[in-house]
Design a protein around this motif. Structure first.
Motif, PDB file in Angstrom:
ATOM      1  N   ALA A  69       0.718  -1.244   0.000  1.00 37.10           N
ATOM      2  CA  ALA A  69       0.000   0.000   0.000  1.00 37.10           C
ATOM      3  C   ALA A  69       0.756   1.309   0.000  1.00 37.10           C
ATOM      4  CB  ALA A  69      -0.871   0.024   1.222  1.00 37.10           C
ATOM      5  N   ALA A  70      -0.108   2.348  -0.106  1.00 34.94           N
ATOM      6  CA  ALA A  70       0.382   3.719  -0.025  1.00 34.94           C
ATOM      7  C   ALA A  70       0.621   4.054   1.438  1.00 34.94           C
ATOM      8  CB  ALA A  70      -0.645   4.658  -0.626  1.00 34.94           C
ATOM      9  N   GLU A  71       0.707   5.373   1.754  1.00 37.58           N
ATOM     10  CA  GLU A  71       1.087   5.802   3.102  1.00 37.58           C
ATOM     11  C   GLU A  71       0.359   5.042   4.212  1.00 37.58           C
ATOM     12  OE1 GLU A  71      -0.126   9.892   2.422  1.00 37.58           O
ATOM     13  OE2 GLU A  71       0.421   9.223   0.420  1.00 37.58           O
ATOM     14  N   GLY A  72      -0.993   5.184   4.220  1.00 40.42           N
ATOM     15  CA  GLY A  72      -1.755   4.582   5.313  1.00 40.42           C
ATOM     16  C   GLY A  72      -2.139   3.153   5.035  1.00 40.42           C
ATOM     17  N   GLY A  73      -1.716   2.589   3.929  1.00 39.46           N
ATOM     18  CA  GLY A  73      -2.099   1.225   3.582  1.00 39.46           C
ATOM     19  C   GLY A  73      -3.411   1.176   2.826  1.00 39.46           C
ATOM     20  N   VAL A  74      -3.902  -0.048   2.675  1.00 39.39           N
ATOM     21  CA  VAL A  74      -5.140  -0.255   1.928  1.00 39.39           C
ATOM     22  C   VAL A  74      -6.166  -0.881   2.849  1.00 39.39           C
ATOM     23  CG1 VAL A  74      -6.215  -1.588   0.089  1.00 39.39           C
ATOM     24  CG2 VAL A  74      -4.024  -0.488  -0.318  1.00 39.39           C
ATOM     25  N   LEU A  75      -7.387  -0.333   2.872  1.00 41.31           N
ATOM     26  CA  LEU A  75      -8.474  -0.950   3.610  1.00 41.31           C
ATOM     27  C   LEU A  75      -9.250  -1.802   2.617  1.00 41.31           C
ATOM     28  CD1 LEU A  75      -9.951  -1.021   6.409  1.00 41.31           C
ATOM     29  CD2 LEU A  75     -11.547   0.613   5.398  1.00 41.31           C
ATOM     30  N   LYS A  76      -9.284  -3.114   2.873  1.00 41.41           N
ATOM     31  CA  LYS A  76      -9.936  -4.017   1.918  1.00 41.41           C
ATOM     32  C   LYS A  76     -11.404  -4.205   2.286  1.00 41.41           C
ATOM     33  CE  LYS A  76      -6.032  -6.537   0.167  1.00 41.41           C
ATOM     34  NZ  LYS A  76      -5.514  -7.857  -0.179  1.00 41.41           N
ATOM     35  N   ILE A  77     -12.273  -3.737   1.400  1.00 36.63           N
ATOM     36  CA  ILE A  77     -13.711  -3.862   1.620  1.00 36.63           C
ATOM     37  C   ILE A  77     -14.238  -4.951   0.702  1.00 36.63           C
ATOM     38  CG2 ILE A  77     -15.938  -2.687   1.519  1.00 36.63           C
ATOM     39  CD1 ILE A  77     -14.461  -0.058   1.852  1.00 36.63           C
ATOM     40  N   GLY A  78     -14.895  -5.955   1.276  1.00 38.33           N
ATOM     41  CA  GLY A  78     -15.490  -7.010   0.469  1.00 38.33           C
ATOM     42  C   GLY A  78     -16.950  -6.700   0.212  1.00 38.33           C
ATOM     43  N   GLY A  79     -17.445  -7.067  -0.967  1.00 38.82           N
ATOM     44  CA  GLY A  79     -18.863  -6.899  -1.287  1.00 38.82           C
ATOM     45  C   GLY A  79     -19.417  -8.223  -1.768  1.00 38.82           C
ATOM     46  N   ILE A  80     -20.674  -8.539  -1.388  1.00 37.06           N
ATOM     47  CA  ILE A  80     -21.303  -9.783  -1.853  1.00 37.06           C
ATOM     48  C   ILE A  80     -22.721  -9.464  -2.307  1.00 37.06           C
ATOM     49  CG2 ILE A  80     -22.010 -12.124  -1.251  1.00 37.06           C
ATOM     50  CD1 ILE A  80     -20.016 -12.021   1.073  1.00 37.06           C
ATOM     51  N   LEU A 137     -13.699 -14.089   0.091  1.00 40.34           N
ATOM     52  CA  LEU A 137     -13.248 -12.730   0.424  1.00 40.34           C
ATOM     53  C   LEU A 137     -12.333 -12.735   1.648  1.00 40.34           C
ATOM     54  CD1 LEU A 137     -16.549 -10.777  -0.245  1.00 40.34           C
ATOM     55  CD2 LEU A 137     -14.397 -10.534  -1.476  1.00 40.34           C
ATOM     56  N   LYS A 138     -12.619 -13.643   2.585  1.00 42.37           N
ATOM     57  CA  LYS A 138     -11.758 -13.726   3.762  1.00 42.37           C
ATOM     58  C   LYS A 138     -10.349 -14.163   3.359  1.00 42.37           C
ATOM     59  CE  LYS A 138     -12.796 -16.148   7.326  1.00 42.37           C
ATOM     60  NZ  LYS A 138     -13.585 -17.058   8.174  1.00 42.37           N
ATOM     61  N   ASP A 139     -10.297 -15.098   2.386  1.00 47.42           N
ATOM     62  CA  ASP A 139      -8.992 -15.538   1.887  1.00 47.42           C
ATOM     63  C   ASP A 139      -8.239 -14.374   1.247  1.00 47.42           C
ATOM     64  OD1 ASP A 139      -9.562 -18.027   2.751  1.00 47.42           O
ATOM     65  OD2 ASP A 139     -10.190 -18.810   0.808  1.00 47.42           O
ATOM     66  N   TRP A 140      -8.999 -13.396   0.778  1.00 48.16           N
ATOM     67  CA  TRP A 140      -8.413 -12.216   0.126  1.00 48.16           C
ATOM     68  C   TRP A 140      -8.010 -11.175   1.179  1.00 48.16           C
ATOM     69  CZ3 TRP A 140     -11.258  -7.396  -0.351  1.00 48.16           C
ATOM     70  CH2 TRP A 140     -10.667  -6.460  -1.236  1.00 48.16           C
ATOM     71  N   ASN A 141      -8.255 -11.504   2.467  1.00 46.22           N
ATOM     72  CA  ASN A 141      -7.955 -10.620   3.607  1.00 46.22           C
ATOM     73  C   ASN A 141      -8.877  -9.412   3.692  1.00 46.22           C
ATOM     74  OD1 ASN A 141      -5.838 -12.207   4.539  1.00 46.22           O
ATOM     75  ND2 ASN A 141      -4.409 -11.254   3.075  1.00 46.22           N
ATOM     76  N   MET A 142     -10.159  -9.642   3.418  1.00 42.04           N
ATOM     77  CA  MET A 142     -11.147  -8.569   3.585  1.00 42.04           C
ATOM     78  C   MET A 142     -11.161  -8.084   5.030  1.00 42.04           C
ATOM     79  SD  MET A 142     -15.242  -9.078   3.181  1.00 42.04           S
ATOM     80  CE  MET A 142     -15.311 -10.709   3.898  1.00 42.04           C
ATOM     81  N   GLN A 143     -11.282  -6.764   5.215  1.00 45.73           N
ATOM     82  CA  GLN A 143     -11.303  -6.220   6.582  1.00 45.73           C
ATOM     83  C   GLN A 143     -12.683  -5.727   7.001  1.00 45.73           C
ATOM     84  OE1 GLN A 143      -7.918  -3.936   5.189  1.00 45.73           O
ATOM     85  NE2 GLN A 143      -6.950  -4.228   7.177  1.00 45.73           N
ATOM     86  N   VAL A 144     -13.476  -5.309   6.000  1.00 45.49           N
ATOM     87  CA  VAL A 144     -14.824  -4.826   6.277  1.00 45.49           C
ATOM     88  C   VAL A 144     -15.736  -5.419   5.206  1.00 45.49           C
ATOM     89  CG1 VAL A 144     -16.312  -2.790   6.280  1.00 45.49           C
ATOM     90  CG2 VAL A 144     -14.053  -2.655   7.306  1.00 45.49           C
TER      91      VAL A 144
END
Lengths: 425, 293
Positions: A69-80, A137-144
């Motif tokens: 990621a960039a400075e603050g990193g990446v927040l991974k949002i999963g959608g279903i 998505l969990k395998d993809w490391n989804m956070q929200v």
């Protein structure tokens, strides 16, 4: 010999038809392909940024440099949600609108220095497939988790999300049980609230004195709305003259239900159901010469998008939905323009819910000071607390607030279908 | 007056079941197998008409002919590729293959057309019939469906009883081995049966989707199962039995929806089936053929 030749030809014909099928399939999904291409392009830009970042931070340890990621990193949002199948209109709208919101937020500098990344999985409106999508998505490391789109799936996924302490914000899962755990919130109204709001709307605007209801007793969304509608109807200046159910195995012939509504002298038919069945009901009502008003909930949203559907049949149909694409406020106009430009389609209420969902996640993350290196469970605990303190001015309402039980508070609105488009009432 | 309305729509629904059931019953009578892919041939037929009319602008009646041709070829192909090599093996193997073909067709349709619902444009242009000063409205589709069912029924009975290929069908259904010894082309007769059954499936598909214009890859499966029940109800293997079974099924379904419970309709239909089979195991018109020792 002759027979062998024949079977060979037939086998070839079958193979050819298979190939033809693939060809047609690709042709049809061009729209989605376009979206994917856009997504890929966005990912590539991100990747480029990453590389630059890595070069800059050469002195950092190898482990840190690998962090995506960039400075603050990446927040991974999963959608279903369903992007294929009978409810595909909902899932596709949610996927597209969420992507617009994510792109906007990233372009404006992200959240707490983090960039957002969205990955959307198809569940075909099937609870089992939805849980599979959740695990992918969990395998993809989804956070929200922003989802799921439909109620039945959402209830199934909510169990897993609760076990993992994963923050869940559903844009449109309206069944009560969708947000029964404290890690789950929603953007739309719950079914009971839709049922109550529909009854109050019909009563307050004197739309009818005799109401018939046709609902799907095998579907939790439909029966949930019906129960609360029936309870609230007792306090309203109209009476329910017929309440007819159907089930998932018997949902093509509605002539009996419509005939009963006609015999009971109903002047309005309330349809707390999804648009596929509603399109059949409208066609059959027309064939029978039944001329009443029709009133539905958010499940009817999407009826105009059914391929080859005669929109004249839906003329005058009213539905309770918090979003009308023809509204003239700045936010709606801007969103509709962006959506049309990206997907050449008019967004529906589900799109608006999803757009608001992403901005709600943003607001809650800012309030709670979420950073990308926090664990999923810590993020969930932080967001849970923040949700009850934020106020979001969204497309689906101004000043939306949430209570700890996950329900939003906002004013209900209704639209009417006129000249083949949704118009605010 | 509403009773008449329920009855008429029940007969119309039953007529569609009857046309589908004819396909089941003929194939069973002659090949002694249950062609569970029959319901999905209906779906294919409907998609052919949908694509021809909506996407290519073909005249609806021409589209029906195209659809019948496509379904005939499809039916014969399925028979040739999937069923014929298994003839003579255990009946269970053919049954499983039939279920396999059914899923193959559904998933091919899913791949080609996607799962989105398509609104089928009714090919019936007959206006609604309004009787008793508007108290009773019978839709054009209902009338056409019932009339089509009766015409098909009469033609098929005449064909089977009066023509040479038809009589060959009866001979094959009664005793395959003896028919072969008499110089009847058994394989050809079975292929012809599949061809006729599948062409009927195309008509059934058009009528089904004209009355209920939501087309998905699963459109054929539930009507297919109901029609199978209708065929068993009327006595599987019997052509008039399929007709009677279909119409009775449709009427019971609609009347139980109207007067008992709209949720319980399917349960009631299947309960009646169980009762009928307990009393008359071969169905209403089924022949009780005794095995000669």
């Amino acid at each position: 010999m002759k027979k062998k030749l024949l079977s060979l030809v037939l086998a070839m014909a079958m193979t050819a038809s298979l190939l033809a099928g693939c060809g047609a399939g690709t042709g049809e999904t061009t729209g989605t392909d376009g979206a994917e291409v856009a997504e890929e392009a966005a990912e590539e830009t991100e990747a480029a940024e990453e590389t630059a970042e890595e070069a800059e931070a050469a002195e950092e340890t190898a482990e840190e440099a690998e962090a995506p990621a960039a400075e603050g990193g990446v927040l991974k949002i999963g959608g279903i949600g369903p992007t294929t199948g009978g409810a595909a209109v909902y899932g596709t709208a949610v996927m597209n609108a969420a992507q617009i919101a994510v792109d906007e937020i990233n372009a404006a500098g992200g959240v707490n220095g983090m960039t957002l990344e969205l990955k959307f999985e198809d569940d075909e409106c099937d609870a089992e497939k939805s849980v599979n999508a959740y695990n992918t998505l969990k395998d993809w490391n989804m956070q929200v988790l922003m989802g799921t789109v439909t109620s039945g799936c959402c209830i199934a996924v909510a169990e897993s999300a609760m076990a993992d302490n994963m923050f869940l914000l559903t844009p449109s899962g309206s069944a009560v049980e969708c947000v029964q755990y404290d890690n789950a919130f929603r953007v739309c109204f719950s079914d009971p609230n839709q049922g109550i709001a529909s009854a109050q709307y019909i009563g307050a605007n004197a739309l009818a004195t005799k109401v018939a209801v046709i609902y799907d007793s095998s579907d939790i969304y439909s029966s949930g709305i019906y129960e609360k509608f029936a309870a609230e109807a007792a306090n309203q200046p109209f009476e329910i003259v017929a309440a007819e159910a159907f089930t998932a195995d018997n949902k093509t012939d509605f002539t009996v239900q419509l005939q009963k509504a006609k015999d009971a002298g109903a002047d309005l038919v309330f349809l707390p159901i999804y648009y596929t069945e509603a399109s059949l009901i409208l066609a059959q009502a027309n064939q029978m010469g039944l001329d009443t008003k029709f009133f539905g909930c958010d499940g009817l949203d999407g009826i105009l998008a059914v391929e080859n559907f005669d929109t004249a049949l839906a003329e005058g149909v009213m539905l309770l939905t918090p979003f009308a694409a023809d509204a003239t406020d700045d936010k709606t106009v801007k969103f509709v323009e962006a959506y049309k430009a990206a997907y050449s389609d008019t967004p529906n209420q589900f799109a608006a819910d999803a757009y608001d969902a992403i901005y709600t996640i943003k607001a809650a993350c800012e309030k709670a000071g979420v950073t990308a290196d926090m664990s999923t469970s810590d993020i969930c605990d932080a967001l849970k607390g923040a949700m009850t303190q934020i106020t979001v001015d969204g497309l689906t309402g101004d000043g939306i607030t949430w209570s700890a039980d996950g329900e939003p508070t906002k004013a209900p609105k209704a639209v009417v279908i006129s000249d083949g488009a949704y118009k605010a009432m | 007056m509403s009773f008449i309305s329920y009855l008429v729509t029940g007969i119309s629904l039953g007529s569609v079941y009857a046309i589908i059931a004819l396909g089941y019953t003929m194939v069973y009578g002659i090949a002694k197998m249950l062609n569970f892919a029959h319901g999905d041939v209906i779906m294919v037929g409907s998609y052919v008409v949908f694509v021809a009319v909506s996407n290519m602008g073909v005249n609806p009646y021409v589209a029906i002919l195209i659809s019948m041709a496509v379904c005939t070829i499809l039916g014969m192909t399925i028979e040739k590729v999937a069923y014929k090599p298994l003839r003579g093996t255990s009946p269970l193997a053919v049954l499983i293959t039939a279920i396999g073909v059914s899923y193959l067709l559904q998933n091919l349709a899913l791949l080609i057309f996607g799962a989105d619902t398509k609104a089928f444009t009714s090919v019936v242009t007959l206006p609604n019939l309004v009787l008793f000063e508007g108290q009773l409205t019978i839709s054009g589709v209902t009338i056409v469906t019932v009339v089509a069912c009766i015409i098909i029924m009469v033609c098929l009975t005449l064909f089977v009883n009066k023509t040479k290929p038809g009589r060959a069908m009866i001979a094959v259904s009664e005793d395959k081995g003896a028919a072969e010894l008499m110089g009847i082309n058994v394989n050809g007769t079975i292929a012809l049966t599949f061809a006729i059954g599948s062409a009927l499936a195309a008509i059934a598909g058009v009528l089904l989707c004209s009355a209920y214009p939501a087309l998905t890859p699963y459109t054929g499966s539930m009507p297919g199962i109901k029609a199978f029940v209708a065929a068993v109800f009327g006595g599987i293997g019997s052509i008039p039995g399929a007709m009677i079974g279909g119409i009775i099924l449709g009427v019971i379904e609609n009347l139980s929806k109207a007067y008992i419970s709209s949720q319980m309709a399917d349960a009631i239909v299947f309960a009646v089936l169980i009762v009928v089979l307990l009393v008359k195991p071969t169905g209403i018109l089924g022949k009780n053929i005794q095995e000669k020792v």
